[in-house]
Design a protein around this motif. Structure first.
Motif, PDB file in Angstrom:
ATOM      1  N   PHE A  54       0.853  -1.199   0.000  1.00  0.00           N
ATOM      2  CA  PHE A  54       0.000   0.000   0.000  1.00  0.00           C
ATOM      3  C   PHE A  54       0.891   1.251   0.000  1.00  0.00           C
ATOM      4  N   SER A  55       1.926   1.207   0.832  1.00  0.00           N
ATOM      5  CA  SER A  55       2.861   2.358   0.935  1.00  0.00           C
ATOM      6  C   SER A  55       3.470   2.710  -0.404  1.00  0.00           C
ATOM      7  N   CYS A  56       3.845   1.675  -1.175  1.00  0.00           N
ATOM      8  CA  CYS A  56       4.566   1.981  -2.425  1.00  0.00           C
ATOM      9  C   CYS A  56       3.616   2.095  -3.618  1.00  0.00           C
ATOM     10  N   ILE A 104      -9.388   4.210  13.195  1.00  0.00           N
ATOM     11  CA  ILE A 104     -10.311   3.066  13.244  1.00  0.00           C
ATOM     12  C   ILE A 104      -9.593   1.712  13.107  1.00  0.00           C
ATOM     13  N   HIS A 105      -8.268   1.720  13.186  1.00  0.00           N
ATOM     14  CA  HIS A 105      -7.537   0.447  13.117  1.00  0.00           C
ATOM     15  C   HIS A 105      -7.777  -0.342  14.408  1.00  0.00           C
ATOM     16  N   GLU A 106      -8.285  -1.554  14.259  1.00  0.00           N
ATOM     17  CA  GLU A 106      -8.660  -2.273  15.484  1.00  0.00           C
ATOM     18  C   GLU A 106      -7.944  -3.603  15.693  1.00  0.00           C
ATOM     19  N   ILE A 107      -7.313  -4.138  14.644  1.00  0.00           N
ATOM     20  CA  ILE A 107      -6.810  -5.515  14.735  1.00  0.00           C
ATOM     21  C   ILE A 107      -5.738  -5.664  15.827  1.00  0.00           C
ATOM     22  N   LEU A 149      -3.009   2.483  24.887  1.00  0.00           N
ATOM     23  CA  LEU A 149      -3.441   3.387  23.814  1.00  0.00           C
ATOM     24  C   LEU A 149      -2.832   2.935  22.500  1.00  0.00           C
ATOM     25  N   SER A 150      -3.713   2.659  21.528  1.00  0.00           N
ATOM     26  CA  SER A 150      -3.247   2.214  20.226  1.00  0.00           C
ATOM     27  C   SER A 150      -3.446   3.315  19.195  1.00  0.00           C
ATOM     28  N   SER A 151      -2.441   3.486  18.336  1.00  0.00           N
ATOM     29  CA  SER A 151      -2.543   4.465  17.246  1.00  0.00           C
ATOM     30  C   SER A 151      -1.756   3.947  16.052  1.00  0.00           C
TER      31      SER A 151
HETATM   32 CO1  HCB Z   1      -4.619   1.482   7.324  1.00  0.00          CO
HETATM   33  N1  HCB Z   1      -2.906   2.376   7.313  1.00  0.00           N
HETATM   34  N2  HCB Z   1      -5.503   3.156   6.805  1.00  0.00           N
HETATM   35  N3  HCB Z   1      -6.225   0.425   7.307  1.00  0.00           N
HETATM   36  N4  HCB Z   1      -3.570  -0.038   7.532  1.00  0.00           N
HETATM   37  C1  HCB Z   1      -1.755   1.609   7.812  1.00  0.00           C
HETATM   38  C2  HCB Z   1      -1.675   1.726   9.322  1.00  0.00           C
HETATM   39  C3  HCB Z   1      -0.527   2.311   7.061  1.00  0.00           C
HETATM   40  C4  HCB Z   1       0.805   2.219   7.843  1.00  0.00           C
HETATM   41  C5  HCB Z   1      -0.349   1.739   5.628  1.00  0.00           C
HETATM   42  C6  HCB Z   1       0.816   2.358   4.902  1.00  0.00           C
HETATM   43  O1  HCB Z   1       0.747   3.442   4.427  1.00  0.00           O
HETATM   44  N5  HCB Z   1       1.937   1.633   4.825  1.00  0.00           N
HETATM   45  C7  HCB Z   1      -1.072   3.754   6.893  1.00  0.00           C
HETATM   46  C8  HCB Z   1      -0.701   4.730   7.996  1.00  0.00           C
HETATM   47  C9  HCB Z   1       0.394   5.676   7.556  1.00  0.00           C
HETATM   48  C10 HCB Z   1       0.759   6.593   8.632  1.00  0.00           C
HETATM   49  O2  HCB Z   1      -0.002   7.332   9.162  1.00  0.00           O
HETATM   50  N6  HCB Z   1       2.042   6.536   8.970  1.00  0.00           N
HETATM   51  C11 HCB Z   1      -2.573   3.527   6.811  1.00  0.00           C
HETATM   52  C12 HCB Z   1      -3.488   4.471   6.272  1.00  0.00           C
HETATM   53  C13 HCB Z   1      -2.874   5.685   5.614  1.00  0.00           C
HETATM   54  C14 HCB Z   1      -4.883   4.294   6.333  1.00  0.00           C
HETATM   55  C15 HCB Z   1      -5.976   5.244   5.844  1.00  0.00           C
HETATM   56  C16 HCB Z   1      -5.729   6.745   6.124  1.00  0.00           C
HETATM   57  C17 HCB Z   1      -6.134   4.983   4.331  1.00  0.00           C
HETATM   58  C18 HCB Z   1      -7.113   5.899   3.620  1.00  0.00           C
HETATM   59  O3  HCB Z   1      -8.251   5.996   3.952  1.00  0.00           O
HETATM   60  N7  HCB Z   1      -6.568   6.561   2.625  1.00  0.00           N
HETATM   61  C19 HCB Z   1      -7.215   4.719   6.591  1.00  0.00           C
HETATM   62  C20 HCB Z   1      -7.362   5.387   7.986  1.00  0.00           C
HETATM   63  C21 HCB Z   1      -8.738   5.338   8.537  1.00  0.00           C
HETATM   64  C22 HCB Z   1      -8.765   5.841   9.973  1.00  0.00           C
HETATM   65  O4  HCB Z   1      -8.287   5.188  10.874  1.00  0.00           O
HETATM   66  N8  HCB Z   1      -9.303   7.028  10.192  1.00  0.00           N
HETATM   67  C23 HCB Z   1      -6.849   3.291   6.785  1.00  0.00           C
HETATM   68  C24 HCB Z   1      -7.785   2.263   6.877  1.00  0.00           C
HETATM   69  C25 HCB Z   1      -7.471   0.919   7.057  1.00  0.00           C
HETATM   70  C26 HCB Z   1      -8.509  -0.200   6.983  1.00  0.00           C
HETATM   71  C27 HCB Z   1      -9.856   0.196   7.575  1.00  0.00           C
HETATM   72  C28 HCB Z   1      -8.671  -0.577   5.552  1.00  0.00           C
HETATM   73  C29 HCB Z   1      -7.747  -1.359   7.708  1.00  0.00           C
HETATM   74  C30 HCB Z   1      -8.068  -1.503   9.227  1.00  0.00           C
HETATM   75  C31 HCB Z   1      -9.181  -2.509   9.452  1.00  0.00           C
HETATM   76  C32 HCB Z   1      -9.378  -2.821  10.900  1.00  0.00           C
HETATM   77  O5  HCB Z   1      -8.516  -2.660  11.762  1.00  0.00           O
HETATM   78  N9  HCB Z   1     -10.591  -3.301  11.163  1.00  0.00           N
HETATM   79  C33 HCB Z   1      -6.297  -0.919   7.566  1.00  0.00           C
HETATM   80  C34 HCB Z   1      -5.188  -1.799   7.730  1.00  0.00           C
HETATM   81  C35 HCB Z   1      -5.505  -3.262   7.889  1.00  0.00           C
HETATM   82  C36 HCB Z   1      -3.839  -1.341   7.719  1.00  0.00           C
HETATM   83  C37 HCB Z   1      -2.536  -2.168   7.763  1.00  0.00           C
HETATM   84  C38 HCB Z   1      -2.299  -2.799   6.395  1.00  0.00           C
HETATM   85  C39 HCB Z   1      -2.436  -3.265   8.802  1.00  0.00           C
HETATM   86  C40 HCB Z   1      -2.714  -2.854  10.253  1.00  0.00           C
HETATM   87  C41 HCB Z   1      -2.826  -4.120  11.085  1.00  0.00           C
HETATM   88  O6  HCB Z   1      -3.922  -4.583  11.348  1.00  0.00           O
HETATM   89  N10 HCB Z   1      -1.663  -4.721  11.436  1.00  0.00           N
HETATM   90  C42 HCB Z   1      -1.488  -1.041   8.099  1.00  0.00           C
HETATM   91  C43 HCB Z   1      -0.039  -1.343   7.672  1.00  0.00           C
HETATM   92  C44 HCB Z   1       0.891  -1.552   8.848  1.00  0.00           C
HETATM   93  O7  HCB Z   1       0.543  -1.387   9.998  1.00  0.00           O
HETATM   94  N11 HCB Z   1       2.101  -1.876   8.551  1.00  0.00           N
HETATM   95  C45 HCB Z   1      -2.092   0.153   7.369  1.00  0.00           C
HETATM   96  C46 HCB Z   1      -1.603  -5.992  12.163  1.00  0.00           C
HETATM   97  C47 HCB Z   1      -1.626  -5.752  13.681  1.00  0.00           C
HETATM   98  C48 HCB Z   1      -1.541  -7.090  14.403  1.00  0.00           C
HETATM   99  O8  HCB Z   1      -0.476  -4.973  14.016  1.00  0.00           O
HETATM  100  O9  HCB Z   1       0.687  -2.788  14.454  1.00  0.00           O
HETATM  101  O10 HCB Z   1      -1.859  -2.901  14.423  1.00  0.00           O
HETATM  102  P1  HCB Z   1      -0.567  -3.530  14.727  1.00  0.00           P
HETATM  103  O11 HCB Z   1      -0.625  -3.884  16.273  1.00  0.00           O
HETATM  104  C49 HCB Z   1       0.460  -4.510  16.991  1.00  0.00           C
HETATM  105  C50 HCB Z   1       1.476  -3.538  17.586  1.00  0.00           C
HETATM  106  O12 HCB Z   1       1.516  -2.284  16.945  1.00  0.00           O
HETATM  107  C51 HCB Z   1       1.151  -3.488  19.057  1.00  0.00           C
HETATM  108  O13 HCB Z   1       0.661  -4.798  19.307  1.00  0.00           O
HETATM  109  C52 HCB Z   1      -0.173  -5.176  18.206  1.00  0.00           C
HETATM  110  C53 HCB Z   1      -0.293  -6.640  18.140  1.00  0.00           C
HETATM  111  O14 HCB Z   1       0.925  -7.302  17.875  1.00  0.00           O
HETATM  112  N12 HCB Z   1       0.143  -2.523  19.544  1.00  0.00           N
HETATM  113  C54 HCB Z   1       0.063  -2.129  20.858  1.00  0.00           C
HETATM  114  C55 HCB Z   1      -0.872  -1.932  18.875  1.00  0.00           C
HETATM  115  N13 HCB Z   1      -1.598  -1.178  19.700  1.00  0.00           N
HETATM  116  C56 HCB Z   1      -1.055  -1.273  20.935  1.00  0.00           C
HETATM  117  C57 HCB Z   1      -1.427  -0.671  22.127  1.00  0.00           C
HETATM  118  C58 HCB Z   1      -0.640  -0.927  23.258  1.00  0.00           C
HETATM  119  O15 HCB Z   1      -0.952  -0.374  24.424  1.00  0.00           O
HETATM  120  C59 HCB Z   1       0.458  -1.790  23.171  1.00  0.00           C
HETATM  121  C60 HCB Z   1       0.827  -2.390  21.978  1.00  0.00           C
END
Ligand code: HCB
Length: 215
Positions: A54-56, A104-107, A149-151
């Motif tokens: 997605f990033s690239c 809204i990221h919840e996973i 807090l997750s972000s």
């Molecule tokens: Co989303 N998204 N997304 N997204 N998304 C990311 C996060 C990007 C990094 C993708 C990218 O550009 N490479 C990017 C953010 C860039 C940035 O700001 N730096 C991004 C973007 C830009 C967006 C939108 C703005 C896209 C758009 O609309 N143009 C939009 C935002 C909407 C909003 O929130 N207002 C958006 C939407 C979406 C969905 C809805 C399509 C979907 C989320 C669905 C859902 O959660 N129900 C989504 C997804 C799936 C992702 C990626 C691909 C995966 C996230 C994920 O689930 N990872 C993500 C890419 C990435 O993260 N590399 C992409 C798997 C879980 C297991 O890992 O890191 O979330 P995690 O959590 C870990 C870890 O961080 C830690 O433990 C967890 C478990 O191991 N942790 C905590 C997390 N929270 C913690 C809290 C604590 O207290 C302690 C530890």
């Protein structure tokens, strides 16, 4: 055999085939693979690759949505298995957790919540896009000693700082330890905003929560 299944789970997410993700997850469980291994070595690498694509500019929003659907459905199979492995232990503490306002990221947040519950914590999961006041109010109501807090967005990270400030303004900052996480979050950021800890993943989060709860 297990490694092959895990690689197929990763590929099914990257290929955007949620049904296959669920079928492979079921197969891996039936083959005796630990649920945590399925998450960490099958699902999470798949989501990472999808994020990189997605990033690239190779993938677009619909690709993220389909991958997230596969991951969520697989997690629905895995969460009860994780909980079943819970040891009968005294609760180490009460956690209020959520994804900050505007995000809204919840996973990842849900995975951390499940792992904390599986390790005996009483967990109040507020969901996603959680207003600052909701965190503060729930800490007050529950007497929680931990806040998670997750972000996932650089634009919403600042809300983590705002929640910490609001906890202080409400006079409950001394009652709780705050841990932060999410893809753009780092240890340096945690220090900068006055959080008590940063966790990179769910296993790290449990370890950190255990340490913070015993302080
Ligand atoms: Co989303 N998204 N997304 N997204 N998304 C990311 C996060 C990007 C990094 C993708 C990218 O550009 N490479 C990017 C953010 C860039 C940035 O700001 N730096 C991004 C973007 C830009 C967006 C939108 C703005 C896209 C758009 O609309 N143009 C939009 C935002 C909407 C909003 O929130 N207002 C958006 C939407 C979406 C969905 C809805 C399509 C979907 C989320 C669905 C859902 O959660 N129900 C989504 C997804 C799936 C992702 C990626 C691909 C995966 C996230 C994920 O689930 N990872 C993500 C890419 C990435 O993260 N590399 C992409 C798997 C879980 C297991 O890992 O890191 O979330 P995690 O959590 C870990 C870890 O961080 C830690 O433990 C967890 C478990 O191991 N942790 C905590 C997390 N929270 C913690 C809290 C604590 O207290 C302690 C530890």
């Amino acid at each position: 055999m297990t490694n092959d299944l895990l690689a197929r789970i990763t590929n099914s997410l990257v290929d955007g085939d949620p049904e296959l993700t669920v079928a492979m997850t079921r197969e891996a469980l039936a083959a005796g693979t630990e649920p945590l291994a399925i998450i960490e070595s099958g699902l999470v690498p798949g989501m990472r690759i999808v994020g990189e694509k997605f990033s690239c500019g190779e993938y677009f929003l619909p690709n993220l949505i389909v991958a997230a659907k596969g991951m969520k459905q697989a997690m629905q199979l895995l969460e009860p298995e994780l909980r079943n492995r819970q040891q009968a232990v005294k609760s180490p503490g009460t956690v209020v957790i959520g994804t900050v306002q505007g995000d809204i990221h919840e996973i990842g947040k849900s995975l951390v919540a499940t792992m904390l519950a599986a390790n005996g914590f009483e967990v109040h999961d507020l969901g996603v896009d959680v207003p600052i006041d909701k965190f503060v109010g729930t800490v007050r109501q529950t007497g929680a000693n931990l806040v998670g807090l997750s972000s996932l967005l650089t634009t919403t990270m600042v809300m983590q700082r705002k929640v910490i400030e609001a906890l202080a303004a409400a006079g409950v900052r001394n009652q709780v330890k705050v841990m932060v996480g999410g893809a753009p979050v780092s240890r340096k950021w945690a220090e900068e905003i006055g959080a008590d800890g940063y966790a990179e993943d769910a296993v790290d989060a449990v370890d950190l929560a255990m340490r913070l709860a015993s302080w």
